[in-house]
Design a protein around this motif. Structure first.
Motif, PDB file in Angstrom:
ATOM      1  N   GLU A 138     -64.943 -20.991 -20.407  1.00  0.00           N
ATOM      2  CA  GLU A 138     -66.144 -20.743 -19.617  1.00  0.00           C
ATOM      3  C   GLU A 138     -67.348 -20.372 -20.457  1.00  0.00           C
ATOM      4  O   GLU A 138     -68.401 -20.016 -19.935  1.00  0.00           O
ATOM      5  CB  GLU A 138     -65.869 -19.632 -18.599  1.00  0.00           C
ATOM      6  CG  GLU A 138     -64.793 -20.031 -17.582  1.00  0.00           C
ATOM      7  CD  GLU A 138     -64.670 -19.038 -16.460  1.00  0.00           C
ATOM      8  OE1 GLU A 138     -65.458 -18.087 -16.445  1.00  0.00           O
ATOM      9  OE2 GLU A 138     -63.792 -19.209 -15.607  1.00  0.00           O
ATOM     10  N   ASP A 241     -70.450 -29.741  -9.523  1.00  0.00           N
ATOM     11  CA  ASP A 241     -69.997 -28.355  -9.362  1.00  0.00           C
ATOM     12  C   ASP A 241     -69.067 -28.213  -8.165  1.00  0.00           C
ATOM     13  O   ASP A 241     -68.091 -27.450  -8.211  1.00  0.00           O
ATOM     14  CB  ASP A 241     -71.196 -27.418  -9.185  1.00  0.00           C
ATOM     15  CG  ASP A 241     -71.957 -27.181 -10.484  1.00  0.00           C
ATOM     16  OD1 ASP A 241     -71.431 -27.554 -11.557  1.00  0.00           O
ATOM     17  OD2 ASP A 241     -73.079 -26.634 -10.430  1.00  0.00           O
ATOM     18  N   LEU A 244     -65.355 -28.878  -8.989  1.00  0.00           N
ATOM     19  CA  LEU A 244     -64.673 -28.220 -10.108  1.00  0.00           C
ATOM     20  C   LEU A 244     -63.438 -27.448  -9.652  1.00  0.00           C
ATOM     21  O   LEU A 244     -62.359 -27.571 -10.250  1.00  0.00           O
ATOM     22  CB  LEU A 244     -65.645 -27.290 -10.838  1.00  0.00           C
ATOM     23  CG  LEU A 244     -66.799 -27.982 -11.579  1.00  0.00           C
ATOM     24  CD1 LEU A 244     -67.741 -26.944 -12.169  1.00  0.00           C
ATOM     25  CD2 LEU A 244     -66.270 -28.895 -12.678  1.00  0.00           C
ATOM     26  N   ARG A 245     -63.590 -26.637  -8.617  1.00  0.00           N
ATOM     27  CA  ARG A 245     -62.456 -25.809  -8.192  1.00  0.00           C
ATOM     28  C   ARG A 245     -61.313 -26.668  -7.667  1.00  0.00           C
ATOM     29  O   ARG A 245     -60.143 -26.383  -7.941  1.00  0.00           O
ATOM     30  CB  ARG A 245     -62.915 -24.806  -7.130  1.00  0.00           C
ATOM     31  CG  ARG A 245     -61.784 -23.918  -6.644  1.00  0.00           C
ATOM     32  CD  ARG A 245     -62.277 -22.611  -6.061  1.00  0.00           C
ATOM     33  NE  ARG A 245     -61.204 -21.798  -5.523  1.00  0.00           N
ATOM     34  CZ  ARG A 245     -60.327 -21.121  -6.244  1.00  0.00           C
ATOM     35  NH1 ARG A 245     -60.385 -21.163  -7.561  1.00  0.00           N
ATOM     36  NH2 ARG A 245     -59.389 -20.394  -5.668  1.00  0.00           N
ATOM     37  N   GLU A 248     -59.603 -28.091 -10.632  1.00  0.00           N
ATOM     38  CA  GLU A 248     -58.878 -27.035 -11.343  1.00  0.00           C
ATOM     39  C   GLU A 248     -57.495 -26.803 -10.742  1.00  0.00           C
ATOM     40  O   GLU A 248     -56.534 -26.509 -11.453  1.00  0.00           O
ATOM     41  CB  GLU A 248     -59.670 -25.720 -11.272  1.00  0.00           C
ATOM     42  CG  GLU A 248     -60.857 -25.628 -12.193  1.00  0.00           C
ATOM     43  CD  GLU A 248     -61.633 -24.327 -11.964  1.00  0.00           C
ATOM     44  OE1 GLU A 248     -61.229 -23.551 -11.068  1.00  0.00           O
ATOM     45  OE2 GLU A 248     -62.631 -24.095 -12.658  1.00  0.00           O
ATOM     46  N   THR A 270     -66.133 -22.821 -15.178  1.00  0.00           N
ATOM     47  CA  THR A 270     -64.889 -23.509 -14.835  1.00  0.00           C
ATOM     48  C   THR A 270     -63.871 -23.311 -15.942  1.00  0.00           C
ATOM     49  O   THR A 270     -64.236 -23.164 -17.119  1.00  0.00           O
ATOM     50  CB  THR A 270     -65.133 -25.018 -14.612  1.00  0.00           C
ATOM     51  OG1 THR A 270     -63.894 -25.661 -14.324  1.00  0.00           O
ATOM     52  CG2 THR A 270     -65.757 -25.671 -15.832  1.00  0.00           C
ATOM     53  N   SER A 271     -62.601 -23.313 -15.566  1.00  0.00           N
ATOM     54  CA  SER A 271     -61.525 -23.233 -16.556  1.00  0.00           C
ATOM     55  C   SER A 271     -61.165 -24.600 -17.110  1.00  0.00           C
ATOM     56  O   SER A 271     -60.366 -24.703 -18.039  1.00  0.00           O
ATOM     57  CB  SER A 271     -60.290 -22.589 -15.917  1.00  0.00           C
ATOM     58  OG  SER A 271     -59.840 -23.369 -14.814  1.00  0.00           O
ATOM     59  N   LEU A 272     -61.755 -25.651 -16.546  1.00  0.00           N
ATOM     60  CA  LEU A 272     -61.466 -27.002 -17.021  1.00  0.00           C
ATOM     61  C   LEU A 272     -62.126 -27.248 -18.378  1.00  0.00           C
ATOM     62  O   LEU A 272     -63.250 -26.795 -18.613  1.00  0.00           O
ATOM     63  CB  LEU A 272     -61.989 -28.043 -16.032  1.00  0.00           C
ATOM     64  CG  LEU A 272     -61.319 -28.104 -14.663  1.00  0.00           C
ATOM     65  CD1 LEU A 272     -62.135 -28.974 -13.716  1.00  0.00           C
ATOM     66  CD2 LEU A 272     -59.898 -28.638 -14.787  1.00  0.00           C
TER      67      LEU A 272
END
Length: 643
Positions: A138, A241, A244-245, A248, A270-272
């Protein structure tokens, strides 16, 4: 134009920012008057105030400085103007000719030094810029050469000792302070240039070959199966955006592939892992051998650079379902599949007849809406909150004009005038004002209306204060849904997404006249074609109609306060089923199943090309992409105060 710039310059920000803006605006006339009158003390006082105001606005990043840059009155121009006024003061105060000539020479030399520094800074940035930027985690991406902007400001401020020296010389009649200040200013500018020139001499261009090799090793180590691909302007980054979740939470390893550095800098946390690859030739050099699924959120020309990879299956996921023409774009023919929320999306492509075959349209639900609640925020005694979320102006004005321009102020004024009071959340589209100045001005007027209606306190109660929801740190759209009792919008993807909550909504009909028949109780099933907004647009068929002057909002608010008066509650339930499907379950599971199925298809295709035996295909209805996963859950199983 000048009036618009002045209004923009003086409006917005805290009281301290507005005071600093007024000081900055009044500074040049005050300096000119003091110079002409040969009043060095007054000149010095005005100079100190102007410099302090400028420094304050830089520290708080006041929007006034952006307005000045837009008007071609950046820091360099303002510094040059102050130097010329100081030379005028020296002339009027009777300073020696040598002092005047030296000061005038410095005034010309400093802009030249700044220009030279900007050239060197551009060279350094280009040399520091790699063909690929990788963000794994991030952490934000540092801007190579970001400190060079500070060096430019130091050159501009190098003239401050000269200004002080000239003012003191004019006051005392002694030339020594002027010579000392000019010498210090020249020395500081020369040192700043020398440091930057040394960095240029020691720098070397980033090696593209090495960068691509490192990137491909990085990709091989992570072996992503899914690529979430996006290309667009920095203000359109909200489109990626929103996915993203959901990406993920996939079981398959995934990576985000962006094409613009400006989007990367503004990407939501994001953790991606994220790759930014601006050049087409570098995208084609990426090792994507492990990738099986490409997901596209917008229809842009640069998609072709990933679409050309035959080992992937390509799916268009979009950035919202709506009745706009963009939601049935002929461009969608290039993808293997087009993923829509439910039956309404399929019918949209079918009726548009743009060449997208029905079996390529797959209903996957809306995983983003899993967190949208149906309960009323704040309990039964909470102040009624209405979310006003108009769409942007689009690439061309539609029938009736731009909704925010035509109806924005009237809608907000009518909401503010209601009794009992209504709290307004105003969330404009992120792209509002990018094409139309009229839309940008309408946005500012609506924001000013809400600001003027808030309690006159430093910290108003957030539960009762109106709010303009904008900026990178603002809550997302779905959080706004959960904070609102009702929605007012126009034809956009906001309306179908809000339907997941089951709460009342209204659609502003900018194409309507003022005929009261617009408010006839007509549903999509029994309306005459083109008679009403509900008949023309599926997503409006369960919403209350609002005219451009705001009439109709009273019925919407009444439906919130008295569920018995909500005559469209049943229509919303039926439309929600039509938009998102009938099955229950987690919409994320349905999205994940669609990704797995498409990855399996890509793997079978690749095996066939390599001559290897393929596993049996997953079962699915003949002529359609398999659809054995669950859609967005209808909120019917939850308690809704408006149903």
């Amino acid at each position: 134009m000048i009036t618009s710039l002045l209004t923009s310059f003086l409006r917005g920000g805290s009281l301290a920012q507005r005071a600093a803006a007024v000081t900055l605006l009044a500074g040049p006339p005050a300096l000119l008057a003091a110079a002409l009158a040969a009043r060095p003390v007054g000149f010095g006082c005005a100079l100190v105030l102007v410099c302090l105001a400028e420094r304050f606005l830089e520290q708080v990043r006041g929007r006034q400085l952006a307005v000045l840059r837009k008007a071609r009155l950046g820091l360099g121009v303002r510094a040059l103007l102050r130097h010329l006024l100081a030379v005028l003061l020296a002339v009027r105060a009777g300073c020696p000719t040598s002092v005047v000539v030296s000061a005038a020479t410095l005034s010309a030399a400093l802009p030249a030094a700044q220009s030279a520094h900007e050239v060197m800074a551009r060279v350094l940035r280009e040399r520091a810029r790699t063909p690929v930027v990788v963000r794994d985690g991030e952490d934000r991406v540092p801007d190579p050469g970001a400190d060079l902007g500070g060096a430019c400001r130091r050159i501009d401020r190098a003239g401050l000792p000269a200004l002080a020296g000239l003012t003191l010389a004019a006051s005392t009649g002694t030339a020594l302070p002027a010579y000392a200040g000019i010498a210090l200013s020249a020395l500081e500018a020369a040192l700043c240039l020398a440091r930057t020139a040394r960095r240029v001499a020691r720098s070397s261009p980033a090696c593209r070959t090495t960068a691509m090799e490192d990137t491909n090793r990085w990709l091989a180590a992570r072996a992503p199966t899914v690529v979430l691909y996006f290309s667009g302007s920095k203000r359109s980054g909200y489109q990626v955006d929103m996915w993203l979740r959901a990406v993920e939470r996939l079981d398959e390893p995934a990576v985000v592939l962006l094409r613009e550095r400006a989007v990367l800098e503004r990407l939501a946390p994001t953790s991606l892992p994220v790759l930014c690859v601006p050049a087409a030739v570098d995208v084609m050099a990426l090792d994507l051998s492990s990738v099986r699924v490409g997901l596209y959120v917008s229809n842009v020309g640069r998609n072709i650079h990933l679409l050309r990879v035959p080992t992937l299956k390509h799916a268009f996921v979009g950035h919202g379902d709506s009745d706009k023409a963009a939601s049935s774009n002929p461009y969608a023919k290039v993808y293997d599949e087009v993923w829509v929320a439910g039956p309404a999306g399929r019918e949209r492509y079918r009726s548009a007849d743009v060449g997208v075959e029905d079996h390529r349209v797959v209903e996957i639900g809306r995983p983003q809406l899993a967190g949208v609640r149906c309960d009323a925020p704040g309990g039964p005694d909470a102040l009624t909150t209405v979310l006003y979320a108009p769409t942007w102006e689009g690439w061309a004005d539609g029938p009736g004009g731009i909704p925010l321009v035509v109806a924005g102020e009237a809608v907000v004024r009518r909401l503010l005038a209601m009794e009992p009071p209504v709290r307004v959340l105003y969330r404009p589209h992120p792209l509002t004002g990018t094409r139309s100045k009229r839309a940008a001005e309408a946005h500012r007027r609506v924001a000013a209306l809400l600001a003027a209606s808030d309690p006159d306190t430093a910290e108003p109660d957030r539960r009762s204060a109106h709010r303009v929801v904008t900026g990178p740190d603002a809550p997302d759209l779905y959080a706004c849904f959960n904070e609102a009792h009702a929605l007012v919008s126009d034809i956009s993807s906001v309306v179908p997404d809000f339907l997941a909550s089951g709460k009342p909504y209204a659609v502003v009909d900018v194409t309507a006249g003022v005929d009261a028949t617009t408010f006839a109780d007509v549903t999509a099933a029994d309306a005459a074609p083109a008679d009403t907004l509900r008949a023309r647009h599926v997503t409006a068929s369960a919403g209350y109609s609002v005219l451009p002057d705001g009439r109709g909002l009273e019925e919407l608010v009444a439906a919130v306060r008295d569920p018995g008066a909500d005559r469209l509650a049943g229509a919303r339930r039926r439309l929600r089923t039509h938009l998102f499907g009938t099955a229950g379950g987690d919409p994320q599971d349905r999205f994940g199943a669609a990704v797995r199925r498409l990855a399996e298809q890509a793997e079978r295709r690749n095996r066939r090309q390599e001559g290897r035996p393929s596993p049996a295909p997953a079962p699915g209805p003949a002529g359609h992409a398999p659809s054995d996963c669950t859609p967005l859950p209808g909120p019917d199983h939850r308690t809704s105060p408006t149903s």
